[in-house]
Design an enzyme around this catalytic site. Structure first.
Site, mmCIF file in Angstrom:
data_model
loop_
_atom_site.group_PDB
_atom_site.id
_atom_site.type_symbol
_atom_site.label_atom_id
_atom_site.label_comp_id
_atom_site.label_asym_id
_atom_site.label_seq_id
_atom_site.Cartn_x
_atom_site.Cartn_y
_atom_site.Cartn_z
ATOM 1 N N HIS A 184 0.821 -1.216 0.000
ATOM 2 C CA HIS A 184 0.000 0.000 0.000
ATOM 3 C C HIS A 184 0.856 1.267 0.000
ATOM 4 C CE1 HIS A 184 0.515 -0.199 4.491
ATOM 5 N NE2 HIS A 184 0.517 1.114 4.351
ATOM 6 N N ASP A 214 0.221 -7.712 1.525
ATOM 7 C CA ASP A 214 0.661 -6.320 1.632
ATOM 8 C C ASP A 214 2.180 -6.207 1.681
ATOM 9 O OD1 ASP A 214 0.275 -3.612 1.661
ATOM 10 O OD2 ASP A 214 -0.120 -3.466 3.805
ATOM 11 N N SER A 293 4.867 2.676 7.896
ATOM 12 C CA SER A 293 4.512 1.470 7.158
ATOM 13 C C SER A 293 5.679 1.009 6.298
ATOM 14 C CB SER A 293 3.287 1.724 6.279
ATOM 15 O OG SER A 293 2.164 2.018 7.065
#
Length: 457
Positions: A184, A214, A293
């Site tokens: 993402h 992911d 992230s």
């Protein structure tokens, strides 16, 4: 009369001290030496409390010192005052001068000599603090900053611009320049840039990605000496309560360290891209914020144990509940992406109903909504949900177990398939009407349409 004479003499002496033409200021180390000499002289010749021969000797000593000194005030004092009065004033002034010169030596002295008067307490860190500092210093060169650029066209000038639409973290996987991050973080990017710890920036190419987990792998062409692969650990033996450390770029702040503990193991979250559940996720209270992230989660030895991927927070900021994909899961995905450019994950080739719908029917399992005839389940004969000629709903097969492992919802089915391999034959037990049947199904790889569209294979 004597008192008046004494007052006028004292005034004259004060005027001498406040002369508008002071003597030139000596160097700081000379002041300090003068203070030390005066102190030694004072200690060897204790002052007498009253007038007498000792006062005369003090006045004589002052006179002899004045003859060698560049300051004129001792000689002028001897000329203006009577011997006894001059001795008392000189003794008092000498004491004040010693104190003033000693203070000046401390304030104005050179740094090397003043250090003898100042005791600096060395900075002492505890053993755990030193270990944390060392961990950050050793692993920071492995963490990178990723900028996601998207192409936008100006509405007025029609110029095509690259506009940053997001950022995140990542880390160096090997000396070949492979960078691991979250999918993402790079989703929708037309251009990607990777900034290393030394602030050098490189264009990055997408090697491959796994939307379901992911995870994405990039590659940069950087000198080998600038690439510091992160040490890879093991996540199978983690324990709740052990210390963990997260390094990333939260809110764009370069290389930030947060600490915490493992709050839980074997959690399950949904992929931000596909909604498919990710199992065995690590829960931690180490602060993870937007921009973190894709950064590494480390154990106390500085080894990689997870990839920070999500937070649970209504406000979007850290609430003490963060999640990391375990390194044992990430390692297998990264190896496949580097070798093949995609992940060959096995599938049954079905579409199933939401878990809530099955529960409302009072059933337990996975209801097959569609099993295309060209898919593994369709080829094996699984039946889809359909309507008859009167519009009545005819339920399809309900999967209750795979290879003897009970299936109660979609997450159970995904968990079982993640442990299988492409080409493997599994036994699917289904509830068809009132009968249970066991059907062998040969698993096939999942077609990655987005990857094929991007790379043209």
């Amino acid at each position: 009369m004597a008192a008046a004479s004494s007052s006028s003499a004292a005034a004259a002496a004060a005027a001498c001290f406040l002369s508008p033409s002071p003597p030139p200021r000596p160097r700081s180390h000379s002041i300090k030496h003068l203070a030390c000499a005066a102190a030694r002289s004072s200690s060897s010749s204790p002052p007498s409390p009253g007038p007498g021969p000792s006062s005369s000797r003090a006045l004589a000593l002052a006179s002899s010192s004045a003859s060698r000194s560049v300051w004129p005030w001792p000689r002028r004092l001897r000329e203006l005052l009577l011997p006894d009065e001059a001795g008392q004033i000189l003794s008092s002034a000498t004491g004040s001068l010693i104190v003033a010169l000693a203070s000046a030596a401390l304030i104005l002295g050179d740094a090397g000599s003043a250090s003898a008067f100042v005791v600096a307490t060395p900075r002492k860190l505890q053993a755990d603090e030193l270990a944390t500092v060392r961990l950050f210093q050793e692993n920071t060169p492995s963490v990178v900053y990723i900028t996601n650029l998207a192409v936008r066209q100006d509405a007025f000038t029609l110029d095509v611009l690259e506009v940053p639409q997001g950022s995140g973290s990542g880390f160096v996987w090997d000396k070949s320049g492979h960078i691991v991050t979250n999918f993402h973080v790079i989703r929708g990017a037309s251009d990607l840039r990777v900034t290393l710890a030394d602030q050098s920036v490189y264009e990055a190419q997408v090697v491959g990605f796994d939307q379901d987990k992911d995870v994405a792998v990039l590659r940069i062409k950087a000198p080998t000496d600038k690439l510091r692969p992160i040490p890879v650990g093991v996540s199978a033996d983690l324990l709740v309560g052990q210390k963990v450390f997260a390094i990333g770029n939260p809110f764009g702040l370069d290389h930030t360290l947060t600490t915490g503990v493992i709050s839980g193991l074997r959690r399950e979250i949904s992929s931000a891209a596909t909604g498919r559940p990710i199992q065995d996720v690590i829960q931690t209270d180490a602060a993870i914020n937007p921009g973190n992230s894709g950064g590494p989660l480390l154990d106390s030895s500085g080894n990689l144990i997870g990839v920070n991927t999500a937070i649970y927070s209504p406000s979007g900021a850290s609430s003490g509940v963060g999640f990391s994909i375990p390194v044992d899961t990430v390692g297998g995905i990264v190896d496949q992406l580097i070798k093949f450019g995609k992940v060959t994950r096995p599938i049954l080739g079905i579409k199933f109903a939401p878990d809530q719908s099955v529960e409302q029917l009072g059933l337990s399992g996975v209801l097959v909504l569609d099993a295309p005839p060209n898919g593994p389940a369709g080829k094996a004969g699984l039946q889809s949900t359909k309507r008859d000629s009167y519009g009545r709903l005819i339920l399809g097969d309900i999967i209750t177990s795979v290879n003897g492992t009970k299936v109660t919802n979609g997450s159970d089915l995904y968990r079982i398939l993640d442990q299988c391999k492409v080409g493997e034959t599994v036994t699917v037990e289904v509830l068809r009407g009132d009968q249970k049947e066991k059907i062998p199904v040969i698993l096939e790889p999942k077609p990655d349409e987005s990857y094929l569209q991007q790379h043209g294979d």
